[in-house]
Enzyme design. Structure first.
Site, PDB file in Angstrom:
ATOM      1  N   TYR A   1      43.097  43.163  34.335  1.00  0.00           N
ATOM      2  CA  TYR A   1      43.050  41.843  34.970  1.00  0.00           C
ATOM      3  C   TYR A   1      42.619  40.844  33.910  1.00  0.00           C
ATOM      4  O   TYR A   1      41.634  41.067  33.202  1.00  0.00           O
ATOM      5  CB  TYR A   1      42.039  41.856  36.124  1.00  0.00           C
ATOM      6  CG  TYR A   1      41.879  40.515  36.812  1.00  0.00           C
ATOM      7  CD1 TYR A   1      42.887  40.004  37.636  1.00  0.00           C
ATOM      8  CD2 TYR A   1      40.731  39.753  36.638  1.00  0.00           C
ATOM      9  CE1 TYR A   1      42.738  38.782  38.271  1.00  0.00           C
ATOM     10  CE2 TYR A   1      40.576  38.522  37.275  1.00  0.00           C
ATOM     11  CZ  TYR A   1      41.590  38.041  38.086  1.00  0.00           C
ATOM     12  OH  TYR A   1      41.442  36.832  38.712  1.00  0.00           O
TER      13      TYR A   1
ATOM     14  N   ASP B   1      40.801  41.102  25.343  1.00  0.00           N
ATOM     15  CA  ASP B   1      40.163  40.359  26.428  1.00  0.00           C
ATOM     16  C   ASP B   1      38.765  40.931  26.665  1.00  0.00           C
ATOM     17  O   ASP B   1      38.586  41.924  27.363  1.00  0.00           O
ATOM     18  CB  ASP B   1      41.019  40.442  27.698  1.00  0.00           C
ATOM     19  CG  ASP B   1      40.424  39.589  28.820  1.00  0.00           C
ATOM     20  OD1 ASP B   1      39.333  39.013  28.616  1.00  0.00           O
ATOM     21  OD2 ASP B   1      41.053  39.510  29.890  1.00  0.00           O
TER      22      ASP B   1
ATOM     23  N   LYS C   1      32.080  34.927  31.167  1.00  0.00           N
ATOM     24  CA  LYS C   1      30.936  35.583  31.824  1.00  0.00           C
ATOM     25  C   LYS C   1      29.622  35.452  31.054  1.00  0.00           C
ATOM     26  O   LYS C   1      28.997  34.408  31.073  1.00  0.00           O
ATOM     27  CB  LYS C   1      31.285  37.051  32.112  1.00  0.00           C
ATOM     28  CG  LYS C   1      32.531  37.122  33.046  1.00  0.00           C
ATOM     29  CD  LYS C   1      32.658  38.416  33.789  1.00  0.00           C
ATOM     30  CE  LYS C   1      33.985  38.522  34.509  1.00  0.00           C
ATOM     31  NZ  LYS C   1      33.959  38.518  35.921  1.00  0.00           N
TER      32      LYS C   1
HETATM   33  C1  LIG Z   1      38.764  41.068  31.688  1.00  0.00           C
HETATM   34  C2  LIG Z   1      38.806  39.777  32.437  1.00  0.00           C
HETATM   35  N1  LIG Z   1      39.528  38.760  31.953  1.00  0.00           N
HETATM   36  C3  LIG Z   1      39.594  37.564  32.576  1.00  0.00           C
HETATM   37  C4  LIG Z   1      38.917  37.362  33.752  1.00  0.00           C
HETATM   38  C5  LIG Z   1      38.997  36.034  34.444  1.00  0.00           C
HETATM   39  O1  LIG Z   1      37.777  35.386  34.311  1.00  0.00           O
HETATM   40  P1  LIG Z   1      37.356  34.239  35.356  1.00  0.00           P
HETATM   41  O2  LIG Z   1      37.091  34.904  36.647  1.00  0.00           O
HETATM   42  O3  LIG Z   1      36.125  33.634  34.710  1.00  0.00           O
HETATM   43  O4  LIG Z   1      38.480  33.270  35.404  1.00  0.00           O
HETATM   44  C6  LIG Z   1      38.166  38.386  34.303  1.00  0.00           C
HETATM   45  C7  LIG Z   1      37.436  38.196  35.571  1.00  0.00           C
HETATM   46  O5  LIG Z   1      36.817  39.053  36.112  1.00  0.00           O
HETATM   47  C8  LIG Z   1      38.109  39.626  33.635  1.00  0.00           C
HETATM   48  O6  LIG Z   1      37.410  40.656  34.130  1.00  0.00           O
END
Ligand SMILES: Cc1ncc(COP(=O)(O)O)c(C=O)c1O
Length: 425
Positions: A146, A239, A267
């Site tokens: 994700y 990511d 985060k």
């Molecule tokens: C690995 C990863 N990338 C991107 C995101 C998206 O981040 P946000 O919820 O701050 O938009 C998340 C969200 O949980 C994530 O776990």
């Protein structure tokens, strides 16, 4: 901190919320707590306090950001100091330089960076950057990874791994999903085959999957991606929205010895305030406006409150102890679980993030994760709630620990886990 309940209870709030918000909530996973979500009025350390007057040990931690637990004094004071000076100027501020300097010290592959407001924005900007820089359109992602809620990445795999993905949401133009190839996580053969066409701008990957429960990379998977992407002119986007500053100060790339072209963070680095960061090779990041042709802008980019909170968090993380506490807490949780859970299961843990999959003995990718007994996991979540412990209400989220989960709290939690597991039998 006022830990008492209020006269307006969660149920009352929920009944109004379903008239105000789609599904009653502002992010879908929040609706999964049954029979309705509890409303939280505050948190302190490892605990959250609900409007109904209950205290719970929190292993959700805002879905990962709160590595120091709730309301840590150093972070609160840093936010308060900034609040006294004002909090939005539409000009650069000193804190953004200081935070970026710190990030680069710990994650040297982030030679330059751009602050945005969420992980979603970070991966969206990273992918546009990769496309703009390489002149290629396609990207490769992995089934079950994700990367946020934008059109470029809301693509699932289907079984034909190297074929075009299928959108996971209505409203995504077919033209967009056709630009995304999907392979099973941990399948380097598939990824190599896709990249060998030399028409993919980037491969984007979670170094440890944290969005299908927790799934670690197999030995050689990440280094293989690095090698094949370099050989095929494909940019490697790591990511690290979850893993950045969670697995170590240098993130997963330090743990696994990897130098990506682009890294996305979110985060933890914002101390619990909204943040995203896209950083990487100098020549790549310089392609963003105003020095390059790839557009990115944001009213709230490098928000002074977030910068202050992020700096305060990193100051604490640099002391090292938060990592030791969080990892020991994770070990205590997992040991209590392993000791009491008699039915077939597997626990995947990487330092302070983990998840249990029941009714199955190995989880290496999204397809194997989906074979776990999800309804039993939900029963476990509910049993833990009754014992005052909050873990994510979904098999496909991670359980996180923090520096606030000290040994005393964890003793209480271990006891709660044993009781909860007994009630599953
Ligand atoms: C690995 C990863 N990338 C991107 C995101 C998206 O981040 P946000 O919820 O701050 O938009 C998340 C969200 O949980 C994530 O776990």
């Amino acid at each position: 901190m006022d830990k008492g309940g209020s006269s307006v209870l969660s149920q009352d709030l929920w009944e109004e919320a379903i008239t105000l918000f789609a599904g009653g909530v502002n992010s879908p996973v929040r609706a999964k707590v049954q029979p309705y979500p509890f409303y939280v009025r505050g948190g302190q350390g490892a605990y959250i306090f609900t409007e109904d007057g209950n205290a719970m040990v929190d292993f959700v931690l805002g879905y990962g950001p709160l590595f120091l637990g709730h309301n840590p004094p150093e972070v609160r004071r840093a936010i308060e100091r900034q609040l006294e000076r004002g909090w939005l100027f539409g000009t650069p501020s000193r804190a953004e330089v200081e935070l970026a300097r710190k990030i680069r010290v710990h994650i040297p592959s982030m030679e330059k960076m751009r602050f945005v407001n969420s992980g979603t924005e970070a991966t969206m900007a990273a992918i546009r950057l990769a496309r703009g820089y390489t002149g290629r359109t396609k990207i490769l992602k992995f089934d079950g990874n994700y990367h946020g809620a934008h059109d470029y990445v809301l693509i699932d795999a289907g079984s034909a791994a190297s074929e075009y993905g299928v959108p996971t949401s209505a409203g995504i133009p077919g033209e967009v999903s056709k630009t995304v190839s999907v392979c099973p996580y941990n399948d380097l053969t598939c990824a190599s085959r896709v990249m060998s066409k030399e028409d993919h701008a980037a491969v984007i990957v979670e170094p440890v999957m944290g969005n299908m429960g927790v799934i670690p990379p197999k030995e050689g998977f990440l280094s293989g991606l690095r090698e094949v992407s370099s050989n095929t002119g494909t940019l490697l986007i790591l990511d690290e929205v979850i893993t950045g500053f969670r697995l170590s100060l240098g993130g997963a790339q330090e743990v696994y010895g990897l130098r990506p072209d682009i890294t996305t963070l979110g985060k933890i680095v914002g101390g619990g305030l909204p943040i995203g960061v896209v950083g990487g090779r100098r020549d790549l990041i310089d392609s963003f406006t105003p020095s390059g042709p790839v557009f990115n802008a944001g009213t709230f980019n490098a928000h002074p409150l977030t910068m202050a909170a992020g700096l305060a968090v990193l100051d604490q993380l640099e002391k090292g102890w938060p990592y030791r506490v969080a990892e020991s807490a994770a070990k205590v949780f997992v040991e209590a679980l392993e000791e009491s859970l008699k039915l077939p299961h597997v626990v995947n843990r990487v330092l302070s993030m983990f998840q249990v999959f029941m009714g199955i003995s190995e989880v290496v990718d999204a397809q194997s994760a989906k074979k776990a007994d999800r309804s039993l996991y939900l029963k476990f979540h509910e049993a833990l709630l009754r014992e005052g412990v909050f873990v994510a209400p979904s098999q496909f989220e991670a359980i996180f620990t923090s520096a606030a989960h000290g040994s005393e709290v964890m003793e209480e939690v271990a006891h709660a886990i044993r009781k909860a597991v007994k009630s599953l039998a």
